[in-house]
Motif scaffolding. Sequence first.
Motif, PDB file in Angstrom:
ATOM      1  N   GLN A  12      16.277 -29.019  10.348  1.00  0.00           N
ATOM      2  CA  GLN A  12      17.517 -29.018  11.432  1.00  0.00           C
ATOM      3  C   GLN A  12      18.012 -27.441  11.501  1.00  0.00           C
ATOM      4  OE1 GLN A  12      20.336 -31.789   9.854  1.00  0.00           O
ATOM      5  NE2 GLN A  12      19.036 -33.405  10.228  1.00  0.00           N
ATOM      6  N   TYR A  48      15.584 -29.391  24.825  1.00  0.00           N
ATOM      7  CA  TYR A  48      16.571 -29.437  24.168  1.00  0.00           C
ATOM      8  C   TYR A  48      17.623 -28.255  24.167  1.00  0.00           C
ATOM      9  CZ  TYR A  48      14.530 -33.362  21.788  1.00  0.00           C
ATOM     10  OH  TYR A  48      13.757 -34.474  21.583  1.00  0.00           O
ATOM     11  N   ARG A  55      24.570 -29.348  29.454  1.00  0.00           N
ATOM     12  CA  ARG A  55      25.780 -30.432  29.353  1.00  0.00           C
ATOM     13  C   ARG A  55      26.930 -29.713  29.036  1.00  0.00           C
ATOM     14  NH1 ARG A  55      22.033 -33.848  26.941  1.00  0.00           N
ATOM     15  NH2 ARG A  55      21.182 -32.314  25.458  1.00  0.00           N
ATOM     16  N   TYR A  92      33.048 -32.643  17.789  1.00  0.00           N
ATOM     17  CA  TYR A  92      32.355 -33.802  17.832  1.00  0.00           C
ATOM     18  C   TYR A  92      32.147 -34.198  19.375  1.00  0.00           C
ATOM     19  CZ  TYR A  92      36.194 -36.532  16.955  1.00  0.00           C
ATOM     20  OH  TYR A  92      37.420 -37.207  17.086  1.00  0.00           O
TER      21      TYR A  92
ATOM     22  N   SER B  66      27.879 -39.304  18.753  1.00  0.00           N
ATOM     23  CA  SER B  66      28.314 -38.136  17.883  1.00  0.00           C
ATOM     24  C   SER B  66      28.172 -38.587  16.366  1.00  0.00           C
ATOM     25  CB  SER B  66      29.592 -37.585  18.156  1.00  0.00           C
ATOM     26  OG  SER B  66      29.658 -37.111  19.507  1.00  0.00           O
ATOM     27  N   TRP B 101      20.171 -36.653  14.780  1.00  0.00           N
ATOM     28  CA  TRP B 101      21.047 -35.950  14.288  1.00  0.00           C
ATOM     29  C   TRP B 101      21.635 -35.030  15.404  1.00  0.00           C
ATOM     30  CZ3 TRP B 101      20.156 -30.489  14.107  1.00  0.00           C
ATOM     31  CH2 TRP B 101      18.756 -30.054  14.456  1.00  0.00           C
ATOM     32  N   HIS B 110      25.359 -31.229  20.391  1.00  0.00           N
ATOM     33  CA  HIS B 110      25.633 -32.099  21.502  1.00  0.00           C
ATOM     34  C   HIS B 110      24.198 -32.752  22.040  1.00  0.00           C
ATOM     35  CE1 HIS B 110      29.740 -31.340  21.354  1.00  0.00           C
ATOM     36  NE2 HIS B 110      29.560 -30.154  21.488  1.00  0.00           N
ATOM     37  N   ASP B 111      23.301 -33.469  21.213  1.00  0.00           N
ATOM     38  CA  ASP B 111      22.263 -33.839  21.871  1.00  0.00           C
ATOM     39  C   ASP B 111      21.843 -34.955  20.595  1.00  0.00           C
ATOM     40  OD1 ASP B 111      19.918 -34.441  23.145  1.00  0.00           O
ATOM     41  OD2 ASP B 111      19.492 -32.461  23.624  1.00  0.00           O
ATOM     42  N   LEU B 112      21.024 -35.782  20.887  1.00  0.00           N
ATOM     43  CA  LEU B 112      20.268 -36.742  20.175  1.00  0.00           C
ATOM     44  C   LEU B 112      18.935 -36.266  19.542  1.00  0.00           C
ATOM     45  CD1 LEU B 112      21.258 -39.917  22.453  1.00  0.00           C
ATOM     46  CD2 LEU B 112      22.422 -38.753  20.701  1.00  0.00           C
ATOM     47  N   LEU B 113      19.096 -35.565  18.542  1.00  0.00           N
ATOM     48  CA  LEU B 113      17.978 -34.809  18.060  1.00  0.00           C
ATOM     49  C   LEU B 113      16.968 -35.489  17.025  1.00  0.00           C
ATOM     50  CD1 LEU B 113      19.884 -31.510  17.747  1.00  0.00           C
ATOM     51  CD2 LEU B 113      18.188 -31.826  19.371  1.00  0.00           C
ATOM     52  N   PRO B 114      15.728 -35.369  17.292  1.00  0.00           N
ATOM     53  CA  PRO B 114      14.812 -36.200  16.566  1.00  0.00           C
ATOM     54  C   PRO B 114      14.646 -35.966  14.854  1.00  0.00           C
ATOM     55  CG  PRO B 114      13.504 -34.599  17.817  1.00  0.00           C
ATOM     56  CD  PRO B 114      15.084 -34.474  18.121  1.00  0.00           C
ATOM     57  N   SER B 146      15.037 -41.338  22.644  1.00  0.00           N
ATOM     58  CA  SER B 146      13.957 -40.815  23.322  1.00  0.00           C
ATOM     59  C   SER B 146      13.843 -39.248  22.767  1.00  0.00           C
ATOM     60  CB  SER B 146      14.462 -40.512  24.831  1.00  0.00           C
ATOM     61  OG  SER B 146      15.612 -39.810  25.035  1.00  0.00           O
TER      62      SER B 146
END
Lengths: 270, 293
Positions: A12, A48, A55, A92, B66, B101, B110-114, B146
């Motif tokens: 991460q 990303y 965003r 968040y 989130s 995460w 602010h993303d939907l990370l793998p 995705s």
Amino acid sequence: MDAPEPSLRDVQRWIGAHIQPETTVSTAGDVRLNPQRNIPGISRLSVYAHGYQARLRQALAEVYESVHQVLGTGAFSELVDSYARRFPSRDYNLNFSGRHLPEFLVNSLWVQRLPFLADLAQLEWQVCQAFHAISYPPITPASLHGQSFEDWHRVRFIFQPSVSLVRSAWPILDIWEVRHRPRSEVNIDLVERPHNVVVSRSELQVRCQLVNLPQAILLEALLAGQTLDETCERLSGDCGENLPPIYEWFFQWTQQGWIVRWEQTHVDSS
Amino acid sequence: MNAQRWPQLGCGVGLRTEHYDSIIQQWPAMDWFEAISENFMDSWGRPRHILEQVRQRYPVALHGVSLSIGSVDPLDERYLKHLKALVEQIEPIIVSDHLCWSGVDGKNLHDLLPLPFTEEAIRHVVSRIQQVQEFLGCRILLENVSTYVTYAHSTLPEWEFLATVAQRSGCGILLDINNVYVNAFNHQFDPYEYLRGIPSERVGQFHLAGHTPMDGYLFDTHSRPVIDAVWDLYREALRKWGAISTLIEWDEDVPPFPQLAEEAQKARAISNQICGGAQTSSTARHPSSAARL
């Protein structure tokens, strides 16, 4: 010998460092990504990184419509990118990721060119806050009757969370009100036109209105939690013998539902 | 925790700002709405007012972006408290978020990370799902996201990771059929094999959406109609699992409400054709709230 598998934390931090390179120091070792068709996996991380940038730009453009209009899309994007480097989002809720933009602007190069920009951003942030604020049942004008003047002096008024004041040396309300017009049609005289703007919400509608200087001084002090006594002292200092119509203002404020209650402060018996 | 069937709501659409006026003026026929939790949990103005009115007339699901269930950061207590308060007020039929995460070291990306598909990630996520379900007092659904990268050290295929997390934690699966298709293209696997790897008792909801072909990959944009290949996958999912609550997502270049409703009607017709029965959209359904623990 193969390198050990990276931990979840390593992964991460490593990804974070690639998405926000200027704000994150990666302490993680290398993380191997699979190739995506004929493209190295690491190249795909740009999806990303671009998504993060896009965003934030979109979220801030929705809150700071007027700042966006004044700067134009290109310069606004630059502003957001430099803001995000200084204030990476820790909220968040993406909708509130621009909460520090007014503070960021105050000391930025942007206000050297457009000195009203930080105040304008502050106004737009307060509008955003008012839009989402909780609303409490207000006190009525009638409930102010029967309060003796001596009691009033020790009273601290509690306002609706949506009520705020933005004081500026510039005509920020005029600038904000034309935010949906094409930039080329906007022609506002900026010189010596200070604006004191009260932001509030009535039912579901956010309102911005100008108030005069004495009223702004009074409101500013009351919103900061000062008692009426303390506030009047400050007012008499600023206004001299021309005592402003405080009772009339309170009547207007209660009519507009701005005040939700009052508290008596303690009297020092010593 | 026993696996249970999830409520079958029919075919709904996302509740989006662009449609607020249209919805509250016409109260259109629609089986249910899905609201993005974060757009309402910190708002006591018009958004919350609209959601309350919609909830009085339709079943509502709360879908979050989130929760960051896979992050190594501690769970965000403030977020969970606000979500719980919204859940208690709205009494949604379903509460869901994503198996991903969103930030690390306090910074939100602010993303939907793998996540890597590893045993370490499974153990981490399962423990957190159980904490979240305990705190909220209801089971949640987690959605497959995705993705545009995969990790070389993953030890499982995505579907096995998703299935294992759901089975060990007791949560349900919100299966985004479009995401299965997008990932199958991006990472070169068979989307039908993905469906075969998902345990039927865990699937509580489907998502359908459009995506955009980019240079060498598919991008999950939610900006277009569902493509035929994704409808085919949806048919296969219905044949495998029967009728399951289905939602059309459309978040960019949002069309007028009637066009969105047409996509939901298309999903409804396919579901009726494959599963039998005649689902009809309604404006006056009040099923009980989210599955309790």
